[in-house]
Design an enzyme around this catalytic site. Structure first.
Site, PDB file in Angstrom:
ATOM      1  N   HIS A 166      -4.525  -5.250  -1.951  1.00 56.20           N
ATOM      2  CA  HIS A 166      -5.816  -4.924  -1.090  1.00 56.20           C
ATOM      3  C   HIS A 166      -7.006  -5.986  -0.875  1.00 56.20           C
ATOM      4  CE1 HIS A 166      -3.559  -1.198  -0.979  1.00 56.20           C
ATOM      5  NE2 HIS A 166      -4.137  -0.785   0.163  1.00 56.20           N
ATOM      6  N   SER A 189       0.856  -1.146   0.086  1.00 59.84           N
ATOM      7  CA  SER A 189       0.071  -0.036   0.150  1.00 59.84           C
ATOM      8  C   SER A 189       0.862   1.083  -0.032  1.00 59.84           C
ATOM      9  CB  SER A 189      -1.018  -0.095   1.091  1.00 59.84           C
ATOM     10  OG  SER A 189      -1.975   0.953   1.060  1.00 59.84           O
ATOM     11  N   GLU A 246      -1.338  -2.733  -8.283  1.00 58.35           N
ATOM     12  CA  GLU A 246      -2.643  -2.886  -7.773  1.00 58.35           C
ATOM     13  C   GLU A 246      -2.904  -1.377  -7.012  1.00 58.35           C
ATOM     14  OE1 GLU A 246      -3.616  -3.219  -3.914  1.00 58.35           O
ATOM     15  OE2 GLU A 246      -1.561  -2.108  -3.674  1.00 58.35           O
TER      16      GLU A 246
END
Length: 309
Positions: free
Chosen positions: A279, A116, A214
């Site tokens: 995620h 992230s 992502e």
């Protein structure tokens, strides 16, 4: 693009430092994550500021200087074999330049794990230290606490990296563009990769790389904007293949898929989608900085060498 230096694998009894370079750790999730690490016969130590919250900016885990100091001190501690992030959120870009990269380089390679917002640190370790890292679950993340395959993927990579030389996508993965490609793995959260453009230590190009991307919470038009920016500046020129992870909270997947196919299909390289990292409900550990072969038809990524020595 050249392969990066691989750190040593972990062994029972190793000490791992837990840091929070981004958002604050809330609830009891971190304690549960520490118990999992202890169950792996590791010795986790939480850095002093990892449980703090910035007094004025509640989305940050303590002051920028404090978060940078935690990372630096953890890395430079000779008793620590790995640094694992507690969570993502936002904040790495504020503290990355405050860490003592000269001292960290002198301390030598160690295992680094996160995803992230931590993408910005993966890029920093690659560009400032030439170090391979692990895009994987964090100690306080829900997937690490609740998903067996997520935990097993990280544990195998940390302790028996030769057992996960070939990474298999989750069931449901699809071939977007067929073919095979070779390159050095790089990537992470798409928005963070774009945000790194133009910074003093940002990666000038992904040429020669197998790009793993992502994201979370980015609507289809925002994903279009980010990918278009990367295309316009030529950052994607020379990418050899693309591996797509999860797109949680980005809207209906078929709408997201249409954007990804439109923006990436013209690169003329193999692309596999829904591989199973990021995620989503399962977050496979994906080594960064390792030479590998992508088989978009078989939905596999095979590393030339184990992620850790």
């Amino acid at each position: 693009m050249t392969p990066l230096t691989r750190p040593a694998r972990l062994r029972p009894g190793d000490r791992v430092a837990v840091v929070a370079p981004s958002g604050p750790v809330r609830g009891e999730g971190l304690d549960a994550g520490l118990d999992i690490l202890r169950g792996w016969d590791l010795d986790p130590v939480v850095m002093p500021h990892a449980r703090e919250t910035h007094p004025g900016l509640s989305y940050l885990a303590g002051a920028d200087e404090a978060r940078a100091r935690d990372l630096t001190e953890a890395w430079c501690d000779p008793s620590v074999s790995a640094v694992i992030c507690a969570r993502g959120g936002y904040g790495v870009q504020r503290m990355a330049d405050l860490a003592d990269w000269s001292a960290m380089r002198a301390a030598g390679p160690k295992v680094f794990v996160g995803y992230s917002d931590i993408t910005a640190l993966h890029e920093a370790f690659a560009m400032r230290m030439g170090l391979a890292t692990l895009h994987g679950p964090m100690a306080g993340a829900v997937t690490f606490l609740k998903d067996v395959r997520t935990r097993q993927s990280l544990r195998d990579t940390l302790f028996e990296p030769e057992s996960v030389r070939t990474l298999h996508a989750l069931d449901g993965a699809r071939t977007m563009v067929p073919g095979r490609a070779r390159g050095v793995t790089l990537g992470g959260c798409l928005a963070l990769l774009a945000a790194d453009l133009g910074t003093p230590h940002g990666r000038p190009s992904a040429r020669g790389g197998l790009l793993l991307i992502e994201d979370v919470g980015e609507e289809d038009y925002r994903l279009d904007r980010i990918l278009t920016q990367l295309l316009r500046v030529g950052w994607l020129d020379g990418v050899t293949g693309v591996v797509l992870g999860s797109w949680a909270e980005c809207g209906p997947y078929e709408q997201v898929r249409a954007v990804l196919a439109d923006r990436l299909g013209g690169l003329g390289v193999p692309v596999v989608e829904e591989f199973g990292f990021g995620h989503g409900p399962t977050n496979l550990t994906m080594p960064l900085g390792i030479p590998a072969v992508l088989d978009a038809d078989a939905h596999t990524l095979t590393l030339d060498v184990p992620a850790l020595t």
